[in-house]
Enzyme design. Structure first.
Site, short mmCIF file in Angstrom:
data_model
loop_
_atom_site.label_atom_id
_atom_site.label_comp_id
_atom_site.label_asym_id
_atom_site.label_seq_id
_atom_site.Cartn_x
_atom_site.Cartn_y
_atom_site.Cartn_z
N LYS A 17 52.04 -22.33 9.49
CA LYS A 17 50.88 -22.94 10.12
C LYS A 17 50.02 -21.79 10.24
O LYS A 17 50.66 -20.59 10.55
CB LYS A 17 51.40 -23.52 11.49
CG LYS A 17 50.23 -24.29 12.31
CD LYS A 17 50.85 -24.67 13.67
CE LYS A 17 49.75 -25.50 14.26
NZ LYS A 17 50.19 -26.35 15.68
N SER B 141 48.81 -30.69 16.45
CA SER B 141 47.96 -29.84 15.69
C SER B 141 48.62 -29.32 14.42
O SER B 141 47.83 -28.68 13.45
CB SER B 141 47.50 -28.77 16.33
OG SER B 141 48.69 -27.89 16.70
N SER C 240 52.61 -31.22 19.20
CA SER C 240 52.29 -30.78 17.78
C SER C 240 52.93 -30.68 16.71
O SER C 240 52.57 -30.58 15.78
CB SER C 240 51.15 -29.55 18.25
OG SER C 240 50.11 -29.69 18.90
#
Length: 571
Positions: A145, A215, A239
C-alpha cells in the site's frame, strides 16, 4: 462480470522453468540495493517449515499469475517454478488488464527482477545446503500500500500533497519481508492518506463502476484481479476489511502491536493496524507470519505474545464438524439492517458455521461513547498540520476533512484524555461480552451496502461507519479476519463476513477461517476482466530522502501507544 473457468493442467512445465532460469542468467538486473536500514527487529519465527505446503504435484494452475501464494511457494521450493517466471506473469497480466482498474500507482520492474534472481539463488539446492531453508515467502511478488516506506522509492499516499516525496528508509514491515526474500512489484493506490472508504481512483475488478472499498482499495483490487498474490494494507476504520468484502478477497487485521507501523504514513497513531491481504486465508496467514515481530521503533510490538514458532496455520484440519465446540456471537444490530441480498448471504454463512459444528448466539457489540472521535480527529490533525499550507492539494472532500482535524487540535487536552479513558472502558466492555457469552469469535457483516459507486462515497471518512460496522475492532485493537461469503444476487458484487476475536488470538481466527474456506471456497471466484492495456508508471530507486523518519515526513507520533488487554474491568 462472471467467473472464468481457470485453465488448469498438471503442474508447470519444466521447459518453462528452464527458459526463465536462462533468462535470469542472461539478463539479471543491475540495479543496486535501495539503501541501508537500522538493525532488523527480532522476528518471532522463521516460517521455513514446508510440511503444510501442498505437494507441487497437486498444483494444477497453468498461468503462474493465477497461483495463490501457498501454491507458488510449493512450486518455487520444488524448483518447478522460477521466481522470474512468476514475476513475468504478474507484470504481463497487470500491463494487459489494469487499464480500467488502475490499482497500481507505480511498479519497480528492475528492482523486482533483481530480487527475483536473488530469491532464485536463495532457493537453490546449493544455498539451502549451506544456509538452510529459505522462508516460505521467498520469491513471491508483493504489492505494498502506498503508505509503506521503501528507501529511495516514491511514497505519496496517493496524494498530490506528497508529489516528489522519496522515502528516507524502510518501513519495518517491508524490511522484514525484503529480508525474507519477497519480490516487491510496486505500490498500490490507497484512498488519499487512507482517509476515506472509496479509493475512487481505482475500479472494482468485478465491476469497475463500483468502488473497491477503502482505504486499502488498490491492494484489494490487485489481488482480486490476480495481478499479484500478496499485498499489505492498513486498517484504522475498516480499511483492510471493507476492501476485502467489496473485492471478494481475504484480509487479517491483526491485534494492535502484532505488526509494527514504523515507517508507515499514519492516519491515527493509536488505531493504525498494518495487516496482510490475499485471496485466501492460507495466503494471508503465510504473509502475517513474516509481517509480525518485535520492533524497538514501535514499542507496542513488545506487548505481543510470541507468534507460533512454526508460523501461523496454512491448512484446514477438516472432518465433518471441525468447528464443534466453537461458540459464535452474531452482531444482531448489524445484521438486521442489511439489504435483502446481503442478509441472505449472511444467513447462508451462519448455516455453514452450524453445519461445521459451531453454535450461534445473538449478541450486541458495545456502543462507543461519542467523544471517541475526539481522539481520531486530534491524532489525524497532529500529523496533517505539517501540510496546512497545502490544503488545496488534497482532493476536495478530503481537504475539508483535514481542515476539520486541524481545528480539532484546539480541543482541550482533558477531552483527549477522557476519550482515551472511554476507549479503555469500551475495550473492557468488549472483553466482558466475550466472557459473559462464552464466545470464541463474533460474526459481523463485512459491509452494510450492496456495492457503492466510486463517486457516491468519494470523500466519505473511514471514521463515519457509512459502509460497514467496523470501528469496534479498531477501538479494541482486537484481531479480525474478513472472509468472502458469496456474491449478491442483485449486483453480482462480493460480500464478506468479519470474524473477530480476543486480543492476540490471530491463530484461533485463522483456524476457524481455514475450515470455513475449505468447506465453501468462495475465495476461488474470480472476475472476468476485459483486455485493457495500461502503461503503468515504472520507477527506479534513487537517493533516499533526508528523513529522519522513513516516510520522509514529520511523523512524531507518541512516546506511548495503545495496548490491547484481555481485562474485563479496571483493577
Amino acid at each position: 462480470m462472471g467467473e472464468p473457468a481457470i485453465e488448469r493442467r498438471t503442474g508447470l512445465s519444466r521447459r518453462g522453468f528452464l527458459g526463465a532460469a536462462a533468462l535470469g542468467a542472461a539478463g539479471a538486473a543491475t540495479l543496486g540495493t535501495t539503501g541501508t536500514a537500522a538493525a532488523r527487529p527480532a522476528v518471532r519465527h522463521t516460517g521455513t517449515s514446508s510440511h503444510t505446503l501442498p505437494s507441487p504435484d497437486t498444483v494444477t494452475v497453468s498461468d503462474p499469475a493465477l497461483l495463490g501464494a501457498v501454491e507458488a511457494a510449493s512450486l518455487l521450493r520444488s524448483g518447478r517454478l522460477h521466481p522470474r517466471e512468476l514475476l513475468d506473469a504478474c507484470l504481463s497480466r497487470s500491463a494487459a488488464l489494469d487499464g480500467e482498474i488502475g490499482g497500481w500507482i507505480r511498479i519497480y520492474p528492475e528492482m523486482a527482477y533483481e530480487a527475483a534472481d536473488a530469491a532464485a539463488q536463495r532457493l537453490s539446492a546449493k544455498s539451502r545446503s549451506t544456509h538452510g531453508e529459505a522462508p516460505l515467502v521467498c520469491g513471491i511478488p508483493l504489492a505494498l500500500k502506498d503508505l509503506f516506506a521503501v528507501s529511495g522509492l516514491p511514497l505519496t499516499a496517493s496524494s498530490r500533497v506528497l508529489d516528489g516525496n522519496i522515502a528516507a528508509g524502510d518501513s519495518t514491515v517491508w524490511r522484514q519481508l525484503r529480508d525474507a526474500g519477497m519480490v516487491l512489484m510496486g505500490h498500490a493506490h490507497t484512498d488519499e492518506f487512507a482517509i476515506g472508504v472509496a479509493t475512487e481512483q481505482v475500479g472494482n475488478p468485478w465491476n469497475t463502476e463500483f468502488s473497491p472499498g477503502g482505504s486499502s482499495g488498490g491492494s484489494a483490487a490487485l489481488l482480486a484481479a490476480r495481478f499479484v498474490p500478496l499485498a499489505t494494507g492498513t486498517d484504522t476504520g475498516g480499511s483492510l476489511r471493507l476492501p476485502a468484502s467489496a473485492c471478494g478477497i481475504t484480509s487479517i487485521k491483526p491485534t494492535f502491536g502484532r505488526c509494527s507501523a514504523y515507517g508507515v504514513i499514519p492516519l491515527t497513531w493509536t488505531r493504525d493496524h498494518p495487516g496482510p491481504m490475499a485471496r485466501s486465508i492460507a495466503d494471508a496467514s503465510l504473509l502475517l507470519g513474516h509481517m509480525a515481530g518485535a520492533d524497538p521503533n514501535f514499542p507496542a510490538t513488545y506487548a505481543a505474545p510470541d507468534a507460533p514458532a512454526e508460523g501461523y496455520p496454512l491448512a484446514a484440519k477438516g472432518g465433518e464438524r471441525p468447528l464443534a465446540g466453537k461458540r459464535f456471537g452474531v452482531a444482531r444490530r448489524s445484521v438486521d439492517v442489511l439489504p435483502a441480498p446481503l442478509g441472505t448471504l449472511f444467513g447462508e454463512f451462519l448455516d455453514l458455521v452450524r453445519r461445521l459444528g459451531g453454535s450461534v448466539v445473538d449478541i450486541s457489540l458495545p456502543i462507543a461513547a461519542p467523544d471517541l472521535l475526539t481522539g481520531d480527529s486530534a491524532e489525524m490533525g497532529s500529523y496533517h498540520r505539517q501540510f496546512s499550507d497545502r490544503l488545496a492539494d488534497y482532493r476536495l472532500d478530503n481537504g475539508a476533512t483535514v481542515a476539520a482535524t486541524l481545528a480539532a487540535l484546539a480541543v482541550p487536552s482533558i477531552d483527549y484524555m477522557t476519550s482515551a479513558r472511554n476507549r479503555m472502558v469500551y475495550q473492557h466492555d468488549y472483553n466482558r461480552m466475550f466472557a459473559d457469552n462464552d464466545l470464541d469469535a463474533v460474526l459481523v457483516p463485512g459491509s452494510k451496502m450492496d456495492g457503492a459507486k466510486r463517486l457516491e462515497i468519494a470523500g466519505v471518512s473511514v471514521f463515519g461507519g457509512t459502509t460497514g460496522d467496523v470501528r469496534w475492532a479498531n477501538l479494541t485493537g482486537t484481531p479480525v479476519v474478513c472472509t468472502p461469503a458469496g456474491r449478491s444476487s442483485a449486483t453480482g458484487l462480493p460480500f464478506g463476513v468479519q470474524i473477530g476475536g480476543r486480543p492476540w488470538d490471530e491463530k484461533g481466527l485463522i483456524e476457524i477461517a481455514l475450515e470455513l474456506q475449505a468447506a465453501r471456497p468462495d475465495w476461488q471466484a474470480a472476475p472476468t476482466i476485459p483486455a485493457a492495456p495500461r502503461d503503468i508508471p515504472r520507477v527506479q530507486a534513487t537517493t533516499p530522502g533526508a528523513g529522519p523518519d522513513p516516510t520522509n515526513t514529520s511523523n512524531v507520533g507518541f512516546g506511548f501507544h495503545f495496548l490491547p488487554t484481555t481485562a474485563t474491568a479496571p483493577v
